[in-house]
Each structure stands twice: as C-alpha cells, then as structure tokens.
Design an enzyme around this catalytic site. Structure first.
Site, mmCIF file in Angstrom:
data_model
loop_
_atom_site.group_PDB
_atom_site.id
_atom_site.type_symbol
_atom_site.label_atom_id
_atom_site.label_comp_id
_atom_site.label_asym_id
_atom_site.label_seq_id
_atom_site.Cartn_x
_atom_site.Cartn_y
_atom_site.Cartn_z
ATOM 1 N N LYS A 1 -21.752 103.977 90.025
ATOM 2 C CA LYS A 1 -22.990 103.399 89.481
ATOM 3 C C LYS A 1 -23.743 102.680 90.602
ATOM 4 O O LYS A 1 -23.119 102.023 91.446
ATOM 5 C CB LYS A 1 -22.630 102.437 88.346
ATOM 6 C CG LYS A 1 -23.819 101.863 87.587
ATOM 7 C CD LYS A 1 -23.385 100.978 86.416
ATOM 8 C CE LYS A 1 -24.582 100.439 85.639
ATOM 9 N NZ LYS A 1 -24.184 99.610 84.479
ATOM 10 N N SER B 1 -26.524 100.664 79.932
ATOM 11 C CA SER B 1 -27.230 100.931 81.159
ATOM 12 C C SER B 1 -26.533 101.961 82.044
ATOM 13 O O SER B 1 -27.151 102.500 82.959
ATOM 14 C CB SER B 1 -27.406 99.635 81.963
ATOM 15 O OG SER B 1 -26.152 99.128 82.383
ATOM 16 N N SER C 1 -22.818 98.234 78.055
ATOM 17 C CA SER C 1 -23.302 99.288 78.941
ATOM 18 C C SER C 1 -22.272 100.312 79.401
ATOM 19 O O SER C 1 -22.645 101.288 80.046
ATOM 20 C CB SER C 1 -23.946 98.674 80.180
ATOM 21 O OG SER C 1 -25.241 98.264 79.861
HETATM 22 N N1 GLN Z 1 -28.108 96.854 76.588
HETATM 23 C C1 GLN Z 1 -27.738 95.515 76.946
HETATM 24 C C2 GLN Z 1 -28.849 94.869 77.712
HETATM 25 O O1 GLN Z 1 -29.849 95.476 77.859
HETATM 26 C C3 GLN Z 1 -26.471 95.508 77.715
HETATM 27 C C4 GLN Z 1 -26.629 95.912 79.116
HETATM 28 C C5 GLN Z 1 -25.354 95.917 79.874
HETATM 29 O O2 GLN Z 1 -24.263 95.878 79.298
HETATM 30 N N2 GLN Z 1 -25.468 95.912 81.180
HETATM 31 O O3 GLN Z 1 -28.765 93.763 78.141
#
Ligand code: GLN
Length: 494
Positions: free
Chosen positions: A79, A159, A183
């Site tokens: 990532k 994400s 995410s």
């Molecule tokens: N979707 C969540 C956010 O936008 C979690 C993102 C994540 O876990 N990095 O904050």
C-alpha cells in the site's frame, strides 16, 4: 505449465522451496499480469519492476542454497502508505509529489527480511481517508468484480482498495494494507478477499504515513485465511521505534488456522442488526452462526450498548488526529511546493493545491473539534465514548465470549461515483458502521468472504476478538471459509 499467478501465497512459498519454479518466474508472471490489468483496474500507482527482479534473483540464489526466509521469493504489493526506501511513497496524495523516503517502514522491512519481493505500490484513498478508493489523487481503483450480466464499474472499497483489487485480480500473492476505521476489512469484503486488522500495537506503525495514530494498524489482505495468517506472522512484531508497538512474542498464526472452534462462545451483538440492512446480509450472518455451531461453537446473544455512538465518535477522533498529523505537509519538508508571495502564502497555496476535498474536509473537522471553544464538547466527549465502547467489549469477553460475529459491511460493493454517496459524505461514512468500533476499542478484527449477493457479488463476515487473540480469529474465519466453500475469483473482463 500452471499459471504461477494463480497460486495461493502458501502454494507459491512451497513451490519456491521445492524448486518447482523460480522467484523470477513468479515475479515476471505478476509483472505481466499487472501490465495487462492496470490500465483498467488502476490498482498500482507505481510498479517497481527492476527492484522486483533484483529481489527475486537474490531470493533464487538463497533458495538454490536451501536457505531463505518464511516468504522467500513471494511477490507482494505494498500500500502506498508504507514508506519504502527510495521508492514512490505518496499516500496517494498530490501533496507528497515525488516523495521518496530515505527509510523503510518496519512492517515492509520485516517482509523483506523474510525474503518477500516487492512488485510495487498500491493505490488507496488519499491519506487512507475514504471507503471507496475514490479520493486517490491517482483516480479510483476499479473492483475486479462486476454484477452478473452488468458491466458497471464498482468500487473495491477503501481505503486499501488497491490492495484488495490487486489480490482479488491475481496481481500479487498478497498485499499490505492499513485499517484506521475499516480500511482492511471493508475492501476485503467488497472483493472476496481476507483481511485482518490485528490488535493495536501488534504491527509497528513506524514508517507508515500517519492518519489517526491512536487507531492506525497495519495488516494483510490475502486470498485465503491461511495466506493472511502467514503474512501477518511476518509483518507483526515489537519495534522499539514505535512506542505503541507491544513487546510480545508473535505466534505462528498459520499454526492456529486449523484449530477449529469447538467449545468457543461466539457473541452476536444485537446492536449490529441495523434497520434497512439487506436481507441477504442478515441471512449470511445467520448462516455464519450455523457453520460455527456445526463445528462445535456455542452462539450467544450479547449487547454492546454504545455501538451507535461509535461512528460519530470516530468521525471526531480520527479527523482530530489527522488534522494534527497532516500539519507537517506545508511545502517545506516534503513533496509539493506551490510558491507564494511570502511563507504563509506558500503554506496556504501548497495545502490548497496539494490536498484533495475529503482530506480538506477532515482537516477542517479536526481543527474545529480541537479548537479551544469546542474541545470539551467534542473531542473530550468522543474520547469518553471511546472508553465506553471499549468497556462494552471487555464486558462481553469477561462474560465468557471468545469472539464476536457480525457482518463486515452493510452492503456489497457499490458503483463508482454513486450519486447518493457523492452528495452526502455521511452516507459514505456509514460503510464503516460495523468496523470502526473495533478500531475504537483497539481489538483485532478479520473479514472473511462468506457468500454472494443476488448479483453474484462477494459478501463478507467479520469476527472480532480479544486483544492479541488473532489466533482465534484465524481459526474461526477458516471454519467460515471452508463452510462457504465458494470460489471467490472474479470473472476476468480486464
Ligand atoms: N473509511 C474510514 C475513513 O474514511 C476508514 C479509513 C481507514 O480505515 N483508513 O476514515
């Protein structure tokens, strides 16, 4: 000859060890697959072909001598949030343009120490803020899955959308990911892959671009429960460079995978039964419980009464920490610099141009909830709520519950540029309703593919465990994986 990109991570590792094929052959196979798929799927933001070949050759030399680590020669995707020395690391943001760190993140270093090969950097939501991978500066990742008889592009979740799509489309043997509010688990559920967010402190955060430091955790996305256990064993471990990393021995997680669930008590939280949840997800949840019962687990209804406050509290705590963490991107130290008439103007121009809309929204929310007049009303309260959420879980575990089963997401993958989500950020935030509680409490959570919806799209279940008891999660997830007995390979259209 078998297609070397269509093997599980475990089979790749074993085949390399047996000298059935070489690391260079597997690596070339993945590089070809990436070159063919990436124009459509956009899963990789940087492909490091030369590095990959050099690492594979070094692995082949070790393997030829009968040496090598636990992942010797296994090609992985990373990532874009993980710092990789001398290699593209931009958190999929414009503000980190051209940034190539001088250092390696501890998690990726652990993987290289075990012999893994880096194929490249994976697309993601900008600074890991999002649930659809649409906030990336590099454009959205397209989910390799499509509804039956439908050619509409779907999101892979976020994400870690690039990680999930790359694993699902056979563009790496496994991928690193991170999870601040879901995410790892949500994109895994949207792509029919397995994703585990380990206990906070299990993996070092050193060298992982910070979003919300008290919630961020690294973990793997892989094709099977066993593969994710193998990867986590290599990724995890104490690191003196991260004061929140925990000094505890890392078990051989793969050894726990076939342990079964006999005698375990599985909690079913009534607060996760949401209004308007699709019947298919409710049904899948019931099925999951039956599968665990059939293998000797007991199922018990439990209550986690503060669940409904988790999402609002998360959207105070996470932006608050983000606004502080992202203050460092000012055009001086890293990446993009947009000239201004004086230094303040330069900061402002750089941040205005360098950050995307969602990141700006988070910074503004975070700055607001931390401001002198609102700190007690928002930030302090959210921290108190966080303690209550944690206590709910502690009570359940103290009452004898070993793990908790819930749906992973409230829906299957949705369309790119979904109108409802685009017009109302709160709708997008609702994707994390089942996953954020776990981050708020610092617990481990795994998403495992368990079924498909009416359109043939994958659906996942989530298991939540006690702190540092990832082993039980792997064992229970394996029972679900085996009982579901489905092939979660998307039909190739790219
Ligand atoms: N979707 C969540 C956010 O936008 C979690 C993102 C994540 O876990 N990095 O904050």
């Amino acid at each position: 000859m078998t297609d070397l990109t269509k093997l599980s991570l475990a089979a790749t590792r074993d085949g390399l060890k047996n000298k059935d094929f070489t690391a260079l052959e597997v690596t070339e196979g993945y590089l070809d697959a990436i070159a063919a798929a990436n124009p459509k799927l956009n899963a990789y933001v940087a492909v490091t072909g030369d590095e990959a070949r050099a690492m594979a050759k070094a692995s082949d030399e070790k393997l030829a001598r009968g040496e090598g680590g636990a992942l010797e020669g296994v090609p992985l995707g990373i990532k874009d949030l993980f710092a990789t020395k001398g290699v593209h690391t931009q958190a999929a943001s414009h503000i980190l343009d051209q940034f190539k760190p001088e250092y390696e993140s501890s998690v990726t270093q652990n993987l290289w120490n075990d012999g893994a090969v880096m194929l490249g950097k994976l697309n993601m939501d900008e600074f890991a803020m999002g649930s659809s991978n649409e906030t990336s500066y590099y454009g959205p990742v397209i989910n390799p899955w499509r509804g039956e008889g439908d050619n509409k592009d779907l999101v892979p979740g976020g994400s870690s959308g690039g990680s999930a799509a790359a694993v699902s489309a056979w563009l790496c043997a496994g991928a690193t990911a991170t999870d601040t509010g879901g995410s790892i688990r949500q994109p895994a559920a949207f792509t029919g892959t397995v994703g585990i967010k380990p206990t906070y402190g299990r993996c070092s955060r050193w060298g992982v671009v910070a979003f919300a430091s008290s919630l961020d955790q690294a973990g793997p996305i892989a094709r099977t429960v066993e593969d994710s256990a193998i990867m986590l064993t290599s990724m995890a471990g104490f690191d003196a460079k991260d004061s929140t990393s925990v000094d505890m021995a890392v078990p051989d997680f793969a050894a726990a995978v076939e342990r079964g669930v006999k005698g375990l008590v599985i909690g079913v939280p009534k607060e996760y039964r949401m209004d308007g949840m699709p019947a298919e997800i409710e049904k899948l949840w019931q099925e999951g419980l039956e599968w665990l019962k059939a293998e000797g687990a007991t199922v018990r209804d439990i209550s986690l009464p503060h669940t409904k406050y988790a999402l609002p509290a998360y959207y105070i705590v996470a932006p608050a920490e983000a606004s502080s963490n992202l203050a460092r991107y000012d055009g001086v130290k890293y990446g993009l610099r947009v000239p201004g008439k004086d230094i303040t103007d330069m900061y402002e121009q750089t941040r205005a141009e360098g950050f995307g809309r969602e990141v700006k929204r988070r910074i503004m929310i975070g700055t607001y909830v931390l401001s002198a007049g609102y700190y007690d009303a928002y930030y302090v309260r959210a921290q108190k709520v966080r303690t209550l959420i944690k206590r709910d879980f502690e009570n359940a575990f103290a009452d004898g519950v070993d793990a908790i089963l819930t749906p992973a997401t409230p829906s299957a993958a949705f369309g790119i540029a979904d109108q409802e989500m685009a017009s109302d950020p709160v709708k997008m935030y609702l994707n994390d309703i089942f996953t954020v509680t776990v981050n708020m409490a610092g617990l481990p959570g795994i998403a495992v593919p368990a079924g498909k919806d009416g359109q043939g799209l994958p659906l996942g279940l989530q298991l939540i465990g006690k702190p540092f008891d990832e082993e039980t999660l792997f064992a229970a997830a394996r029972v679900i994986e085996r009982a579901a007995g489905m092939d979660f390979t998307p039909e190739k259209w790219w």
